[in-house]
Scaffold this active site. Structure first.
Site, PDB file in Angstrom:
ATOM      1  N   GLY A  68       0.919  -1.226  -0.104  1.00  0.00           N
ATOM      2  CA  GLY A  68      -0.049   0.075  -0.063  1.00  0.00           C
ATOM      3  C   GLY A  68       0.836   1.210  -0.125  1.00  0.00           C
ATOM      4  N   ASN A 116      -7.800   4.571   5.879  1.00  0.00           N
ATOM      5  CA  ASN A 116      -7.653   4.871   4.394  1.00  0.00           C
ATOM      6  C   ASN A 116      -8.934   4.281   3.847  1.00  0.00           C
ATOM      7  OD1 ASN A 116      -6.748   2.607   2.274  1.00  0.00           O
ATOM      8  ND2 ASN A 116      -5.940   1.925   4.411  1.00  0.00           N
ATOM      9  N   GLY A 119      -8.803   2.586  -2.114  1.00  0.00           N
ATOM     10  CA  GLY A 119      -9.552   1.842  -3.248  1.00  0.00           C
ATOM     11  C   GLY A 119      -8.793   1.590  -4.200  1.00  0.00           C
ATOM     12  N   PHE A 120      -7.331   0.904  -3.966  1.00  0.00           N
ATOM     13  CA  PHE A 120      -6.498   0.470  -4.815  1.00  0.00           C
ATOM     14  C   PHE A 120      -6.072   1.516  -6.008  1.00  0.00           C
ATOM     15  CE2 PHE A 120      -7.933  -4.012  -4.068  1.00  0.00           C
ATOM     16  CZ  PHE A 120      -7.324  -4.213  -2.654  1.00  0.00           C
ATOM     17  N   SER A 182      -8.720  -5.882   1.502  1.00  0.00           N
ATOM     18  CA  SER A 182      -9.010  -4.839   1.732  1.00  0.00           C
ATOM     19  C   SER A 182     -10.366  -4.327   1.769  1.00  0.00           C
ATOM     20  CB  SER A 182      -8.494  -3.957   0.505  1.00  0.00           C
ATOM     21  OG  SER A 182      -6.882  -4.143   0.654  1.00  0.00           O
ATOM     22  N   ASN A 184     -11.992  -1.668   0.867  1.00  0.00           N
ATOM     23  CA  ASN A 184     -12.229  -0.427   0.185  1.00  0.00           C
ATOM     24  C   ASN A 184     -12.713  -0.776  -1.295  1.00  0.00           C
ATOM     25  OD1 ASN A 184     -11.663   1.319   2.305  1.00  0.00           O
ATOM     26  ND2 ASN A 184      -9.843   1.094   1.969  1.00  0.00           N
ATOM     27  N   THR A 185     -12.635  -2.175  -1.684  1.00  0.00           N
ATOM     28  CA  THR A 185     -13.222  -2.515  -2.838  1.00  0.00           C
ATOM     29  C   THR A 185     -14.568  -3.389  -2.714  1.00  0.00           C
ATOM     30  OG1 THR A 185     -11.268  -2.454  -3.976  1.00  0.00           O
ATOM     31  CG2 THR A 185     -12.808  -3.906  -5.036  1.00  0.00           C
ATOM     32  N   LYS A 222      -3.507 -12.757   1.883  1.00  0.00           N
ATOM     33  CA  LYS A 222      -3.576 -11.487   3.051  1.00  0.00           C
ATOM     34  C   LYS A 222      -4.966 -11.718   3.529  1.00  0.00           C
ATOM     35  CE  LYS A 222      -2.200  -6.910   4.011  1.00  0.00           C
ATOM     36  NZ  LYS A 222      -1.504  -5.848   3.668  1.00  0.00           N
ATOM     37  N   THR A 250      -2.235  -9.087   9.379  1.00  0.00           N
ATOM     38  CA  THR A 250      -3.320  -8.716   9.011  1.00  0.00           C
ATOM     39  C   THR A 250      -3.533  -7.222   8.049  1.00  0.00           C
ATOM     40  OG1 THR A 250      -4.561  -7.403  10.479  1.00  0.00           O
ATOM     41  CG2 THR A 250      -4.815  -9.869  11.014  1.00  0.00           C
ATOM     42  N   ASN A 251      -4.672  -7.348   7.394  1.00  0.00           N
ATOM     43  CA  ASN A 251      -4.866  -5.957   6.887  1.00  0.00           C
ATOM     44  C   ASN A 251      -5.435  -5.040   7.683  1.00  0.00           C
ATOM     45  OD1 ASN A 251      -5.499  -4.139   4.578  1.00  0.00           O
ATOM     46  ND2 ASN A 251      -5.660  -5.968   3.108  1.00  0.00           N
ATOM     47  N   THR A 252      -5.902  -3.872   7.207  1.00  0.00           N
ATOM     48  CA  THR A 252      -6.662  -2.909   8.032  1.00  0.00           C
ATOM     49  C   THR A 252      -8.042  -3.484   8.459  1.00  0.00           C
ATOM     50  OG1 THR A 252      -7.703  -1.904   6.124  1.00  0.00           O
ATOM     51  CG2 THR A 252      -5.835  -1.271   6.861  1.00  0.00           C
ATOM     52  N   GLY A 305      -0.096  -2.830  13.450  1.00  0.00           N
ATOM     53  CA  GLY A 305       0.163  -2.035  14.559  1.00  0.00           C
ATOM     54  C   GLY A 305       1.548  -2.360  15.159  1.00  0.00           C
ATOM     55  N   SER A 327       1.636   2.104   8.925  1.00  0.00           N
ATOM     56  CA  SER A 327       1.161   3.180   9.563  1.00  0.00           C
ATOM     57  C   SER A 327       2.406   3.869  10.556  1.00  0.00           C
ATOM     58  CB  SER A 327      -0.001   2.802  10.295  1.00  0.00           C
ATOM     59  OG  SER A 327      -1.016   2.343   9.539  1.00  0.00           O
TER      60      SER A 327
HETATM   61  C1  FMN Z   1      -3.093   4.080   3.310  1.00  0.00           C
HETATM   62  C2  FMN Z   1      -2.823   2.649   3.334  1.00  0.00           C
HETATM   63  C3  FMN Z   1      -3.000   1.954   2.239  1.00  0.00           C
HETATM   64  C4  FMN Z   1      -2.833   0.633   2.067  1.00  0.00           C
HETATM   65  N1  FMN Z   1      -3.030  -0.144   1.049  1.00  0.00           N
HETATM   66  C5  FMN Z   1      -2.913  -1.381   0.915  1.00  0.00           C
HETATM   67  C6  FMN Z   1      -2.944  -2.177  -0.333  1.00  0.00           C
HETATM   68  O1  FMN Z   1      -2.928  -1.474  -1.536  1.00  0.00           O
HETATM   69  N2  FMN Z   1      -3.044  -3.442  -0.149  1.00  0.00           N
HETATM   70  C7  FMN Z   1      -2.785  -4.167   0.818  1.00  0.00           C
HETATM   71  O2  FMN Z   1      -2.873  -5.445   0.962  1.00  0.00           O
HETATM   72  N3  FMN Z   1      -2.852  -3.387   2.108  1.00  0.00           N
HETATM   73  C8  FMN Z   1      -2.880  -2.140   2.100  1.00  0.00           C
HETATM   74  N4  FMN Z   1      -2.832  -1.403   3.448  1.00  0.00           N
HETATM   75  C9  FMN Z   1      -2.667  -2.200   4.551  1.00  0.00           C
HETATM   76  C10 FMN Z   1      -1.401  -2.517   5.099  1.00  0.00           C
HETATM   77  O3  FMN Z   1      -0.484  -3.122   4.263  1.00  0.00           O
HETATM   78  C11 FMN Z   1      -1.310  -3.079   6.479  1.00  0.00           C
HETATM   79  O4  FMN Z   1      -1.772  -4.338   6.475  1.00  0.00           O
HETATM   80  C12 FMN Z   1      -2.019  -2.517   7.482  1.00  0.00           C
HETATM   81  O5  FMN Z   1      -2.149  -1.059   7.297  1.00  0.00           O
HETATM   82  C13 FMN Z   1      -1.976  -2.684   8.838  1.00  0.00           C
HETATM   83  O6  FMN Z   1      -0.369  -2.385   9.108  1.00  0.00           O
HETATM   84  P1  FMN Z   1       0.130  -1.099  10.057  1.00  0.00           P
HETATM   85  O7  FMN Z   1      -0.682  -1.147  11.213  1.00  0.00           O
HETATM   86  O8  FMN Z   1       1.440  -1.279  10.361  1.00  0.00           O
HETATM   87  O9  FMN Z   1      -0.369  -0.250   9.004  1.00  0.00           O
HETATM   88  C14 FMN Z   1      -2.651  -0.174   3.403  1.00  0.00           C
HETATM   89  C15 FMN Z   1      -2.645   0.698   4.536  1.00  0.00           C
HETATM   90  C16 FMN Z   1      -2.733   1.992   4.483  1.00  0.00           C
HETATM   91  C17 FMN Z   1      -2.449   2.604   5.957  1.00  0.00           C
END
Ligand code: FMN
Length: 369
Positions: A68, A116, A119-120, A182, A184-185, A222, A250-252, A305, A327
């Site tokens: 991301g 966030n 949306g890819f 994700s 957002n899709t 993922k 994990t993802n968000t 996190g 983040s």
């Molecule tokens: C602005 C933003 C964009 C992201 N875009 C993607 C993405 O395109 N594909 C994906 O698999 N994860 C995406 N993520 C998720 C991160 O890869 C990660 O899984 C998630 O933020 C948790 O880790 P963190 O707490 O260290 O940020 C995005 C996260 C953020 C904050």
């Protein structure tokens, strides 16, 4: 220094603008020969004891950049220069797309979090494949390629879109990630259900094997932190059944309740995926659950996190062979990856474990005995 700079400059800027500005500086530094050597020497020190073998790949250390941040693969060397030992580019979709309308990235500073709904936004698999093919790496680093579904493609045709990206990108990927998590899709996360995930992962595996015959491209999935525990188990079992190489957890999260968020309600209410410190507990929980289920049969990647070396160490003890962050990089700045690797080396030295590999899953193994 960075914290002051963040307060004075980045915090006053729109978060997405700040991202692109930081990105430009990182790329510029990585293109400047003397400067990049100097920065890499300072920020990407190599700790022998952190050498990691994962997914059949040799890495300098376990910590990398989550997907991301570098969606279009334009700053791989820059991120390696900053000490990220692997860089996961993407999410890349079959076709180029602009993502959601702005404003779509929000800082929850009081919570050390982000929301966030990008949306890819990305240039699409053809353009990114071309860029990766032309790449002349300055720093040796592992490149993961994370793929997702083009928004305009209906859910029923998702597999064909992932296959298209795989055919274009697999040859350039040290490992490939199917992102079905994700938020957002629309509909994307439905693909995590095993009846959708099985044919999808099978099709991507076949496409990767068809396209790249000289080696086996490791394939990972993922997942979201919002899956119910039974669904986490179901994905774990499916991964074993299909001979998948890894799971990224994990993802968000789309959750907001029960996370103790301190930011203004209007910010907390923004639609999108929440990342950063409030995600820590659930991401760790999902990871431990996965490790208890799959053990060493599948490589686990811990993300969500991770703010410091202690967080990264806890993920390793819970079962992660690799760890990632996004983040906290925004809040901690350019010394983030260095601090994590340095702190991990110190923790390993002070632990009863002879190697990092021995530490992987040690806590979870104790808990399930
Ligand atoms: C602005 C933003 C964009 C992201 N875009 C993607 C993405 O395109 N594909 C994906 O698999 N994860 C995406 N993520 C998720 C991160 O890869 C990660 O899984 C998630 O933020 C948790 O880790 P963190 O707490 O260290 O940020 C995005 C996260 C953020 C904050």
């Amino acid at each position: 220094m960075y914290k002051l700079f963040f307060q004075l400059v980045f915090k006053r800027m729109d978060p997405e603008q700040a991202h692109y500005l930081a990105f430009r500086w990182i790329r510029l530094a990585a293109r400047t020969p003397v400067l990049r050597t100097f920065v890499a020497a300072a920020l990407a020190p190599r700790h022998k004891e952190l050498r990691t073998e994962a997914l059949g790949l040799r890495m300098h250390g376990p910590f990398g950049l989550a997907a991301g941040f570098d969606k279009n693969a334009i700053a791989i060397d820059g991120m390696a220069m900053l000490g990220f030992d692997h860089v996961e580019i993407g999410t890349v979709t079959g076709e180029p797309q602009p993502g959601n309308p702005k404003k779509r990235l929000f800082r929850l500073v009081a919570d050390r979090a982000l929301i966030n709904r990008m949306g890819f936004n990305n240039e699409g698999s053809a353009a990114v494949a071309e860029r990766l093919a032309a790449r002349n790496p300055v720093f040796r680093t592992t490149v993961g390629v994370n793929i997702g579904k083009t928004k305009a493609v209906p859910e029923a045709d998702a597999a064909a879109d992932y296959v298209k990206s795989t055919e274009r990108l697999a040859a350039h990927a040290d490992y490939l990630v199917v992102n079905v998590s994700s938020p957002n899709t629309p509909g994307l996360r439905n693909l995590q259900a095993t009846e959708s995930l099985r044919p999808l992962l099978t099709a991507v595996r076949e496409a990767a094997d068809r396209t790249v015959t000289a080696r086996r491209v490791p394939l990972l999935v993922k997942i979201a932190p919002d899956l119910a525990d039974e669904d986490v188990d179901a994905v774990a079992d499916l991964a074993v059944e299909l001979g998948l190489d890894g799971i990224i957890a994990t993802n968000t999260t789309i959750a907001r309740e029960g996370l103790g968020l301190k930011s203004p309600a209007s910010l907390v209410a923004e639609t999108g995926g929440l990342s950063g410190a409030p995600l820590k507990e659930r991401s760790l929980e999902v990871l431990s659950r996965l490790y208890a289920r799959v053990g060493d049969r599948i490589t686990l990647v811990g993300v969500g996190g991770i703010e410091n070396a202690e967080d990264a160490w806890q993920r390793i003890l819970a079962g992660a062979t690799l760890v990632q962050g996004y983040s906290a990089f925004i809040y901690e700045g350019p010394f983030y990856a260095r601090a994590i690797h340095k702190g991990l080396a110190a923790r390993l030295a002070a632990s009863p474990h002879a190697t990092l590999a021995d530490a992987v899953g040690a806590e979870t193994r104790k808990a399930v005995k």
